[in-house]
Motif scaffolding. Sequence first.
Motif, PDB file in Angstrom:
ATOM      1  N   SER A 161       7.451   0.969   7.137  1.00  0.00           N
ATOM      2  CA  SER A 161       7.620   0.335   5.826  1.00  0.00           C
ATOM      3  C   SER A 161       6.661  -0.828   5.632  1.00  0.00           C
ATOM      4  CB  SER A 161       9.065  -0.147   5.655  1.00  0.00           C
ATOM      5  OG  SER A 161       9.971   0.944   5.707  1.00  0.00           O
ATOM      6  N   THR A 162       6.397  -1.597   6.708  1.00  0.00           N
ATOM      7  CA  THR A 162       5.503  -2.744   6.554  1.00  0.00           C
ATOM      8  C   THR A 162       4.107  -2.322   6.117  1.00  0.00           C
ATOM      9  OG1 THR A 162       4.867  -2.722   8.907  1.00  0.00           O
ATOM     10  CG2 THR A 162       6.722  -4.139   8.276  1.00  0.00           C
ATOM     11  N   HIS A 163       3.729  -1.095   6.442  1.00  0.00           N
ATOM     12  CA  HIS A 163       2.386  -0.616   6.086  1.00  0.00           C
ATOM     13  C   HIS A 163       2.348   0.207   4.803  1.00  0.00           C
ATOM     14  CE1 HIS A 163       0.184  -1.989   9.629  1.00  0.00           C
ATOM     15  NE2 HIS A 163       1.227  -1.648  10.358  1.00  0.00           N
ATOM     16  N   HIS A 164       3.512   0.693   4.338  1.00  0.00           N
ATOM     17  CA  HIS A 164       3.463   1.636   3.216  1.00  0.00           C
ATOM     18  C   HIS A 164       4.442   1.354   2.084  1.00  0.00           C
ATOM     19  CE1 HIS A 164       0.436   4.354   4.740  1.00  0.00           C
ATOM     20  NE2 HIS A 164       0.985   4.231   5.936  1.00  0.00           N
ATOM     21  N   PHE A 165       5.286   0.335   2.202  1.00  0.00           N
ATOM     22  CA  PHE A 165       6.230   0.035   1.123  1.00  0.00           C
ATOM     23  C   PHE A 165       6.112  -1.446   0.758  1.00  0.00           C
ATOM     24  CE2 PHE A 165       8.430   3.693   3.189  1.00  0.00           C
ATOM     25  CZ  PHE A 165       8.266   4.582   2.132  1.00  0.00           C
ATOM     26  N   PRO A 166       6.428  -1.803  -0.500  1.00  0.00           N
ATOM     27  CA  PRO A 166       6.267  -3.196  -0.929  1.00  0.00           C
ATOM     28  C   PRO A 166       7.230  -4.175  -0.277  1.00  0.00           C
ATOM     29  CG  PRO A 166       7.217  -1.854  -2.701  1.00  0.00           C
ATOM     30  CD  PRO A 166       6.773  -0.914  -1.623  1.00  0.00           C
ATOM     31  N   MET A 167       8.468  -3.749   0.053  1.00  0.00           N
ATOM     32  CA  MET A 167       9.449  -4.586   0.751  1.00  0.00           C
ATOM     33  C   MET A 167       9.630  -5.929   0.035  1.00  0.00           C
ATOM     34  SD  MET A 167       8.427  -3.673   4.732  1.00  0.00           S
ATOM     35  CE  MET A 167       9.914  -4.348   5.496  1.00  0.00           C
ATOM     36  N   LYS A 168      10.262  -5.891  -1.143  1.00  0.00           N
ATOM     37  CA  LYS A 168      10.377  -7.077  -1.998  1.00  0.00           C
ATOM     38  C   LYS A 168      11.571  -7.967  -1.661  1.00  0.00           C
ATOM     39  CE  LYS A 168       7.936  -4.933  -5.853  1.00  0.00           C
ATOM     40  NZ  LYS A 168       8.002  -4.509  -7.284  1.00  0.00           N
ATOM     41  N   ASN A 169      12.555  -7.434  -0.938  1.00  0.00           N
ATOM     42  CA  ASN A 169      13.657  -8.271  -0.466  1.00  0.00           C
ATOM     43  C   ASN A 169      13.101  -9.420   0.368  1.00  0.00           C
ATOM     44  OD1 ASN A 169      15.457  -8.782   2.131  1.00  0.00           O
ATOM     45  ND2 ASN A 169      16.842  -8.313   0.452  1.00  0.00           N
ATOM     46  N   PRO A 170      13.601 -10.659   0.220  1.00  0.00           N
ATOM     47  CA  PRO A 170      12.998 -11.815   0.924  1.00  0.00           C
ATOM     48  C   PRO A 170      12.879 -11.631   2.433  1.00  0.00           C
ATOM     49  CG  PRO A 170      14.533 -12.587  -0.749  1.00  0.00           C
ATOM     50  CD  PRO A 170      14.672 -11.082  -0.710  1.00  0.00           C
ATOM     51  N   TYR A 178       4.793 -10.994   8.238  1.00  0.00           N
ATOM     52  CA  TYR A 178       4.688 -11.399   9.646  1.00  0.00           C
ATOM     53  C   TYR A 178       3.900 -10.360  10.442  1.00  0.00           C
ATOM     54  CZ  TYR A 178       6.202 -13.268  14.165  1.00  0.00           C
ATOM     55  OH  TYR A 178       6.225 -13.822  15.423  1.00  0.00           O
ATOM     56  N   HIS A 179       4.210  -9.082  10.227  1.00  0.00           N
ATOM     57  CA  HIS A 179       3.512  -8.035  10.975  1.00  0.00           C
ATOM     58  C   HIS A 179       2.071  -7.887  10.503  1.00  0.00           C
ATOM     59  CE1 HIS A 179       2.772  -4.574  13.411  1.00  0.00           C
ATOM     60  NE2 HIS A 179       2.514  -3.827  12.358  1.00  0.00           N
ATOM     61  N   LEU A 180       1.837  -7.991   9.214  1.00  0.00           N
ATOM     62  CA  LEU A 180       0.466  -7.841   8.720  1.00  0.00           C
ATOM     63  C   LEU A 180      -0.430  -8.978   9.218  1.00  0.00           C
ATOM     64  CD1 LEU A 180       0.985  -6.496   5.092  1.00  0.00           C
ATOM     65  CD2 LEU A 180       0.488  -5.234   7.197  1.00  0.00           C
ATOM     66  N   LYS A 181       0.166 -10.157   9.469  1.00  0.00           N
ATOM     67  CA  LYS A 181      -0.619 -11.235  10.077  1.00  0.00           C
ATOM     68  C   LYS A 181      -1.033 -10.862  11.500  1.00  0.00           C
ATOM     69  CE  LYS A 181       1.285 -15.163   7.483  1.00  0.00           C
ATOM     70  NZ  LYS A 181       2.142 -16.379   7.570  1.00  0.00           N
ATOM     71  N   HIS A 182      -0.186 -10.117  12.208  1.00  0.00           N
ATOM     72  CA  HIS A 182      -0.548  -9.627  13.541  1.00  0.00           C
ATOM     73  C   HIS A 182      -1.821  -8.784  13.458  1.00  0.00           C
ATOM     74  CE1 HIS A 182      -0.218  -7.693  17.482  1.00  0.00           C
ATOM     75  NE2 HIS A 182      -0.285  -6.523  16.864  1.00  0.00           N
ATOM     76  N   HIS A 183      -1.946  -8.007  12.362  1.00  0.00           N
ATOM     77  CA  HIS A 183      -3.111  -7.139  12.201  1.00  0.00           C
ATOM     78  C   HIS A 183      -4.337  -7.877  11.680  1.00  0.00           C
ATOM     79  CE1 HIS A 183      -1.794  -2.939  12.885  1.00  0.00           C
ATOM     80  NE2 HIS A 183      -0.596  -3.424  12.631  1.00  0.00           N
ATOM     81  N   HIS A 184      -4.133  -8.781  10.731  1.00  0.00           N
ATOM     82  CA  HIS A 184      -5.274  -9.245   9.939  1.00  0.00           C
ATOM     83  C   HIS A 184      -5.591 -10.733  10.029  1.00  0.00           C
ATOM     84  CE1 HIS A 184      -5.220  -5.262   8.250  1.00  0.00           C
ATOM     85  NE2 HIS A 184      -4.005  -5.431   7.756  1.00  0.00           N
ATOM     86  N   SER A 185      -4.744 -11.536  10.668  1.00  0.00           N
ATOM     87  CA  SER A 185      -4.992 -12.982  10.654  1.00  0.00           C
ATOM     88  C   SER A 185      -6.079 -13.407  11.635  1.00  0.00           C
ATOM     89  CB  SER A 185      -3.698 -13.747  10.967  1.00  0.00           C
ATOM     90  OG  SER A 185      -3.352 -13.586  12.333  1.00  0.00           O
ATOM     91  N   GLY A 192       6.475  -9.171  17.868  1.00  0.00           N
ATOM     92  CA  GLY A 192       7.709  -8.607  17.347  1.00  0.00           C
ATOM     93  C   GLY A 192       7.462  -7.937  16.011  1.00  0.00           C
ATOM     94  N   VAL A 193       8.021  -6.752  15.831  1.00  0.00           N
ATOM     95  CA  VAL A 193       7.875  -6.022  14.563  1.00  0.00           C
ATOM     96  C   VAL A 193       9.186  -6.031  13.795  1.00  0.00           C
ATOM     97  CG1 VAL A 193       7.321  -3.813  13.481  1.00  0.00           C
ATOM     98  CG2 VAL A 193       6.043  -4.565  15.492  1.00  0.00           C
ATOM     99  N   SER A 194      10.270  -5.628  14.450  1.00  0.00           N
ATOM    100  CA  SER A 194      11.565  -5.625  13.772  1.00  0.00           C
ATOM    101  C   SER A 194      12.181  -7.016  13.713  1.00  0.00           C
ATOM    102  CB  SER A 194      12.530  -4.649  14.454  1.00  0.00           C
ATOM    103  OG  SER A 194      12.741  -5.006  15.811  1.00  0.00           O
TER     104      SER A 194
END
Length: 209
Positions: A161-170, A178-185, A192-194
């Motif tokens: 979901s972190t890579h393919h859904f918007p996930m708008k819930n806070p 948090y996970h995308l920072k692991h990839h791109h920061s 940790g992913v979950s």
Amino acid sequence: MPTPNPVQAEKQHQSIRLFENDLLERLSHVHPITPLLMWTPIAGWLLWRSLSFYELPGWPVFFIALAGMFVWTLSEYCLHRFLFHFPASNKASKWLVFLFHGNHHADPKDKTRLVMPPTGAIPIMAALYFLFGLVIPQPWIQPFCGGFIIGYLIYDYIHYSTHHFPMKNPVAKFIKHYHLKHHHSGEGGRFGVSSPIWDWVFGSDPGRH
């Protein structure tokens, strides 16, 4: 009047090829629904055996399954940090790290390599079952591993979901960012992913330094 240009079809995604052998290459791809179809019956069977076959009391089964889910979060962190990001020093180990996880960093949008293929998940799960069995006696190992598998499934689909859904819930939005920072920061850490809890415990969240 000029004819409008036809809308060009979006280019089909091309996965990174990992194996020269066509069969091995096909096995490295997995449909996102596969872990759910494969592991849900196993988790359900372990929990059913605990209650119906071994006649273990309900609340203890519930809490040891919950403990299994919690232990998954630590296992997820350790696998991601120490195995998937192992600082390889030779050609063979570098290839293994790329095979297990590096290809995901090279192409994080590849939908067929976002969940763990059965060919990799089965031996890892079997090894963990053996290790847990050294400290958790039968039949309690069964509800524990049932909960552990549920934790793994939650992780797999949070990761997808972190890579393919918007996930708008806070909360979901925080996990996604948090996970995308692991990839791109470029800062490293954030294994940790979950859940970020073990990054906070072991000091591997650069944002909290």
